[in-house]
Design a protein around this motif. Structure first.
Motif, PDB file in Angstrom:
ATOM      1  N   ILE A  25      30.686  35.976  44.226  1.00  0.00           N
ATOM      2  CA  ILE A  25      31.088  37.272  44.779  1.00  0.00           C
ATOM      3  C   ILE A  25      29.897  37.960  45.437  1.00  0.00           C
ATOM      4  O   ILE A  25      30.018  38.556  46.513  1.00  0.00           O
ATOM      5  CB  ILE A  25      31.701  38.156  43.681  1.00  0.00           C
ATOM      6  N   ALA A  26      28.727  37.858  44.814  1.00  0.00           N
ATOM      7  CA  ALA A  26      27.531  38.467  45.400  1.00  0.00           C
ATOM      8  C   ALA A  26      27.185  37.835  46.740  1.00  0.00           C
ATOM      9  O   ALA A  26      26.863  38.528  47.713  1.00  0.00           O
ATOM     10  CB  ALA A  26      26.357  38.333  44.425  1.00  0.00           C
ATOM     11  N   MET A  27      27.269  36.507  46.818  1.00  0.00           N
ATOM     12  CA  MET A  27      26.947  35.823  48.076  1.00  0.00           C
ATOM     13  C   MET A  27      27.952  36.183  49.165  1.00  0.00           C
ATOM     14  O   MET A  27      27.572  36.418  50.324  1.00  0.00           O
ATOM     15  CB  MET A  27      26.921  34.312  47.850  1.00  0.00           C
ATOM     16  N   LEU A  28      29.223  36.234  48.812  1.00  0.00           N
ATOM     17  CA  LEU A  28      30.241  36.597  49.806  1.00  0.00           C
ATOM     18  C   LEU A  28      30.011  38.005  50.334  1.00  0.00           C
ATOM     19  O   LEU A  28      30.243  38.293  51.508  1.00  0.00           O
ATOM     20  CB  LEU A  28      31.633  36.491  49.192  1.00  0.00           C
ATOM     21  N   SER A  29      29.562  38.896  49.469  1.00  0.00           N
ATOM     22  CA  SER A  29      29.409  40.293  49.859  1.00  0.00           C
ATOM     23  C   SER A  29      28.282  40.513  50.851  1.00  0.00           C
ATOM     24  O   SER A  29      28.278  41.518  51.575  1.00  0.00           O
ATOM     25  CB  SER A  29      29.172  41.159  48.614  1.00  0.00           C
ATOM     26  N   ILE A  30      27.309  39.602  50.910  1.00  0.00           N
ATOM     27  CA  ILE A  30      26.181  39.795  51.827  1.00  0.00           C
ATOM     28  C   ILE A  30      26.300  38.937  53.077  1.00  0.00           C
ATOM     29  O   ILE A  30      25.384  38.916  53.896  1.00  0.00           O
ATOM     30  CB  ILE A  30      24.828  39.510  51.142  1.00  0.00           C
ATOM     31  N   MET A  35      28.401  46.384  45.209  1.00  0.00           N
ATOM     32  CA  MET A  35      29.687  47.047  45.492  1.00  0.00           C
ATOM     33  C   MET A  35      30.895  46.253  45.002  1.00  0.00           C
ATOM     34  O   MET A  35      31.712  46.761  44.234  1.00  0.00           O
ATOM     35  CB  MET A  35      29.804  47.347  46.986  1.00  0.00           C
ATOM     36  N   PRO A  36      31.061  44.986  45.429  1.00  0.00           N
ATOM     37  CA  PRO A  36      32.236  44.251  44.955  1.00  0.00           C
ATOM     38  C   PRO A  36      32.201  43.975  43.465  1.00  0.00           C
ATOM     39  O   PRO A  36      33.253  43.860  42.826  1.00  0.00           O
ATOM     40  CB  PRO A  36      32.206  42.954  45.772  1.00  0.00           C
ATOM     41  N   ALA A  37      31.002  43.852  42.890  1.00  0.00           N
ATOM     42  CA  ALA A  37      30.916  43.645  41.442  1.00  0.00           C
ATOM     43  C   ALA A  37      31.505  44.844  40.700  1.00  0.00           C
ATOM     44  O   ALA A  37      32.269  44.686  39.738  1.00  0.00           O
ATOM     45  CB  ALA A  37      29.461  43.423  41.035  1.00  0.00           C
ATOM     46  N   VAL A  94      35.438  44.775  41.446  1.00  0.00           N
ATOM     47  CA  VAL A  94      36.149  43.696  40.759  1.00  0.00           C
ATOM     48  C   VAL A  94      36.227  43.968  39.256  1.00  0.00           C
ATOM     49  O   VAL A  94      37.230  43.662  38.611  1.00  0.00           O
ATOM     50  CB  VAL A  94      35.462  42.345  41.045  1.00  0.00           C
ATOM     51  N   ALA A  95      35.177  44.561  38.699  1.00  0.00           N
ATOM     52  CA  ALA A  95      35.166  44.850  37.271  1.00  0.00           C
ATOM     53  C   ALA A  95      36.105  45.986  36.896  1.00  0.00           C
ATOM     54  O   ALA A  95      36.388  46.195  35.725  1.00  0.00           O
ATOM     55  CB  ALA A  95      33.744  45.202  36.826  1.00  0.00           C
ATOM     56  N   SER A  96      36.610  46.715  37.884  1.00  0.00           N
ATOM     57  CA  SER A  96      37.392  47.912  37.600  1.00  0.00           C
ATOM     58  C   SER A  96      38.849  47.817  38.021  1.00  0.00           C
ATOM     59  O   SER A  96      39.603  48.768  37.837  1.00  0.00           O
ATOM     60  CB  SER A  96      36.755  49.128  38.303  1.00  0.00           C
ATOM     61  N   VAL A  97      39.243  46.686  38.618  1.00  0.00           N
ATOM     62  CA  VAL A  97      40.628  46.558  39.081  1.00  0.00           C
ATOM     63  C   VAL A  97      41.236  45.291  38.501  1.00  0.00           C
ATOM     64  O   VAL A  97      40.529  44.318  38.227  1.00  0.00           O
ATOM     65  CB  VAL A  97      40.717  46.524  40.626  1.00  0.00           C
ATOM     66  N   GLY A 131      42.286  42.041  46.327  1.00  0.00           N
ATOM     67  CA  GLY A 131      42.279  41.977  47.781  1.00  0.00           C
ATOM     68  C   GLY A 131      42.332  43.343  48.427  1.00  0.00           C
ATOM     69  O   GLY A 131      41.530  43.660  49.313  1.00  0.00           O
ATOM     70  N   SER A 132      43.265  44.186  47.988  1.00  0.00           N
ATOM     71  CA  SER A 132      43.410  45.507  48.610  1.00  0.00           C
ATOM     72  C   SER A 132      42.237  46.416  48.283  1.00  0.00           C
ATOM     73  O   SER A 132      41.794  47.203  49.129  1.00  0.00           O
ATOM     74  CB  SER A 132      44.725  46.156  48.172  1.00  0.00           C
ATOM     75  N   ALA A 133      41.700  46.321  47.057  1.00  0.00           N
ATOM     76  CA  ALA A 133      40.576  47.184  46.687  1.00  0.00           C
ATOM     77  C   ALA A 133      39.315  46.827  47.456  1.00  0.00           C
ATOM     78  O   ALA A 133      38.600  47.708  47.950  1.00  0.00           O
ATOM     79  CB  ALA A 133      40.322  47.094  45.180  1.00  0.00           C
ATOM     80  N   THR A 134      39.024  45.534  47.579  1.00  0.00           N
ATOM     81  CA  THR A 134      37.816  45.138  48.314  1.00  0.00           C
ATOM     82  C   THR A 134      38.002  45.300  49.826  1.00  0.00           C
ATOM     83  O   THR A 134      37.028  45.516  50.543  1.00  0.00           O
ATOM     84  CB  THR A 134      37.433  43.683  47.994  1.00  0.00           C
ATOM     85  N   SER A 135      39.242  45.218  50.314  1.00  0.00           N
ATOM     86  CA  SER A 135      39.458  45.406  51.749  1.00  0.00           C
ATOM     87  C   SER A 135      39.184  46.851  52.157  1.00  0.00           C
ATOM     88  O   SER A 135      38.674  47.102  53.258  1.00  0.00           O
ATOM     89  CB  SER A 135      40.885  45.011  52.126  1.00  0.00           C
ATOM     90  N   LEU A 136      39.501  47.810  51.290  1.00  0.00           N
ATOM     91  CA  LEU A 136      39.187  49.206  51.600  1.00  0.00           C
ATOM     92  C   LEU A 136      37.683  49.386  51.729  1.00  0.00           C
ATOM     93  O   LEU A 136      37.197  50.083  52.636  1.00  0.00           O
ATOM     94  CB  LEU A 136      39.746  50.127  50.522  1.00  0.00           C
ATOM     95  N   ASN A 137      36.935  48.749  50.833  1.00  0.00           N
ATOM     96  CA  ASN A 137      35.481  48.815  50.908  1.00  0.00           C
ATOM     97  C   ASN A 137      34.980  48.222  52.216  1.00  0.00           C
ATOM     98  O   ASN A 137      34.067  48.770  52.857  1.00  0.00           O
ATOM     99  CB  ASN A 137      34.882  48.069  49.708  1.00  0.00           C
ATOM    100  N   GLN A 138      35.612  47.124  52.653  1.00  0.00           N
ATOM    101  CA  GLN A 138      35.224  46.495  53.918  1.00  0.00           C
ATOM    102  C   GLN A 138      35.506  47.423  55.093  1.00  0.00           C
ATOM    103  O   GLN A 138      34.697  47.533  56.026  1.00  0.00           O
ATOM    104  CB  GLN A 138      35.994  45.187  54.086  1.00  0.00           C
ATOM    105  N   VAL A 139      36.651  48.094  55.078  1.00  0.00           N
ATOM    106  CA  VAL A 139      37.000  49.015  56.159  1.00  0.00           C
ATOM    107  C   VAL A 139      36.003  50.163  56.223  1.00  0.00           C
ATOM    108  O   VAL A 139      35.562  50.569  57.310  1.00  0.00           O
ATOM    109  CB  VAL A 139      38.427  49.561  55.973  1.00  0.00           C
TER     110      VAL A 139
END
Length: 498
Positions: free
Chosen positions: A136-141, A380-382, A385-388, A394-402
């Motif tokens: 997840i960390a690698m994907l986020s960067i 951020m995604p960590a 992901v730990a809270s949902v 998918g929807s929670a991390t997509s909002l962060n991406q937007v």
């Protein structure tokens, strides 16, 4: 538990990271090519800028919808459609003979913005143990790493080949990413609840984001106080307010606003918006500074290739940040990483404000920018992901991406606006003081980001709800955290609670 063995998980993560890097590199195809395309397509530079605007608009609109669809059992198929769209867009752009066709291709490429949230959701579904955290960390960067890799490649293509070659380059990599994901990511097994797409919510959010991003992107050319820009911002406010009203009353909203209002997620999302703003102030201004003629007394007169190479340390810094993040988490916990990363970005912008006269200064700054952004984007995604629950990943991390996309657009616009305010009418280039002030503004934004990240840090461990099959996985993560190898109990401990 995951149906993949250890080797299968490695292959899947490699395929997903490659897909994320591919889309990130493709997103850089526009900026260095704008002057070339304006000349070859016989359009103005302002018109050519729509290559960037249309991709950003489609990406911001499509990402929440794709993220929500990725909450269901068909997230693999949704990711393949996303990569297929990016490939098709590259081919359309590569074969374009007229500017409208080129814009259509760039619009299709914008769908690829939804790749990383879908990849994170798939990682959470199929990957276990320590590899889950690191994956997840690698994907986020990948956004930062891909940007650093993409600019020199695109610059080289723009300088030596026809602009169509850049899009063929993107098409080849998009096809390779599609095949890699198709082969490495397993199909969904068992029964899973299909998601209901919140169409009213999707339309309201799409309209609000489109109005907001159009206002930001056109503010400089039309005038920030012009009737059109003011109307766009007013429309964005009205549509987004209506979206919030609708989402809070839906049983199956596009984005669960009650869920994302948790302190950990709210802090990650606010940081995503503001930190992306600071990052893109730095990147856009460094790009301009490098290509400004030496005759101005402060520019470097660099070629596109040299300019791209000066952004390459961004990728290296982002990769190094992963080791730094692990050490910080082991000693101080996950809550420190996000504000620490923001402060590193602030220090980088402060460095650029006072020292941007040598290529070494620029190289050091972009490397530090990569470290700061990499640390923050990994946290951020960590936290999210730990809270949902898994079905909302998918929807929670997509909002962060937007929010990262909106912040990036805002940062670029702010940087350009500050330079315009320090641009004497009788000269072709802005004064050096414009760069200094813009970098200082970015530094202040990042200091504020760090402060808000501290204020919004969860006062206790995030209490997420996860499927029972993930309990052993989270046990392993927390055991590793106890000996300094995992993301820390402050992140994942709550996932065991129902």
């Amino acid at each position: 538990m995951s149906s993949l063995d250890d080797l299968g998980q490695k292959r899947m993560l490699a395929a997903l990271v490659f897909a994320g890097l591919t889309v990130s590199v493709m997103s850089t195809l526009g900026t260095p090519l704008i002057p070339t395309i304006a000349d070859e397509q016989h359009v103005s530079l302002d018109t050519a800028q729509w290559m960037l605007t249309v991709t950003l608009l489609v990406g911001a609109i499509a990402t929440p919808v794709l993220g929500r669809l990725g909450d269901g059992p068909q997230r693999r198929r949704v990711l393949l459609v996303t990569l297929g769209s990016a490939f098709a867009g590259s081919v359309v752009a590569a074969t374009s003979t007229r500017f409208p066709q080129l814009l259509a291709g760039r619009a299709l490429q914008g769908v690829g913005y939804g790749t990383v949230p879908l990849a994170i959701a798939l990682t959470r579904e199929h990957v276990t143990g320590d590899r889950l955290r690191s994956g997840i960390a690698m994907l986020s960067i990948t956004v930062a790493v891909g940007a650093g890799l993409g600019f020199p490649v695109t610059g080289l293509i723009a300088q030596t080949l026809d602009f169509h070659a850049a899009f063929w380059f993107g098409a080849i990599f998009a096809a390779a990413a599609f095949v890699s994901v198709a082969l490495a990511v397993p199909r969904a097994t068992g029964e899973a609840k299909r998601v209901a797409l919140d169409v009213p919510g999707a339309l309201l959010l799409a309209g609000g984001l489109a109005s907001l991003l159009l206002g930001i992107s056109q503010g400089e050319s039309l005038g920030w106080a012009s009737a059109a820009v003011v109307a766009l911002f007013a429309g964005a406010a009205a549509l987004l307010a209506a979206w919030v009203h609708v989402e809070l009353r839906r049983d199956a909203p596009l984005v669960d606003l009650r869920l994302v209002s948790q302190r950990a997620i709210l802090g990650a999302n606010v940081a995503a918006l503001l930190l992306a703003m600071g990052m893109y102030i730095a990147m856009s201004l460094v790009n301009r500074l490098m290509q400004t003629p030496e005759s101005t007394g402060y520019g470097f007169g660099a070629t596109l290739v040299t300019t791209g190479l000066m952004l390459l340390p961004l990728s290296l810094g982002s990769l190094v940040s992963q080791q730094i993040t692990r050490r910080v988490i082991r000693r101080y916990g996950i809550g420190v990483v996000l504000p620490a990363g923001a402060l590193i970005v602030a220090a980088t912008l402060l460095w650029l404000a006072v020292a941007h006269g040598r290529l070494l200064d620029i190289a050091i700054a972009t490397a530090l920018l990569g470290v700061g952004v990499g640390c923050s984007f990994a946290a951020m995604p960590a936290l999210i992901v730990a809270s949902v629950p898994e079905e909302r990943t998918g929807s929670a991390t997509s909002l962060n991406q937007v929010l990262r996309s909106v912040g990036g657009a805002l940062g670029s616009a702010v940087g350009v606006a500050i330079l315009a305010a320090h641009h004497p009418a009788a000269t072709p280039f802005p004064q050096e003081s414009g760069y200094t002030i813009a970098f200082l503004v970015g530094a202040v934004v990042c200091v504020v980001t760090a402060g808000l990240a501290i204020l919004l840090a969860p006062r206790r461990r995030p209490a997420a709800v996860v499927a029972p099959r993930f309990e052993l996985e989270q046990e392993l993560l927390m055991e590793e955290a106890a000996v300094g190898a995992g993301v820390g109990p402050s992140v994942f401990d709550g996932e065991r609670r129902r």
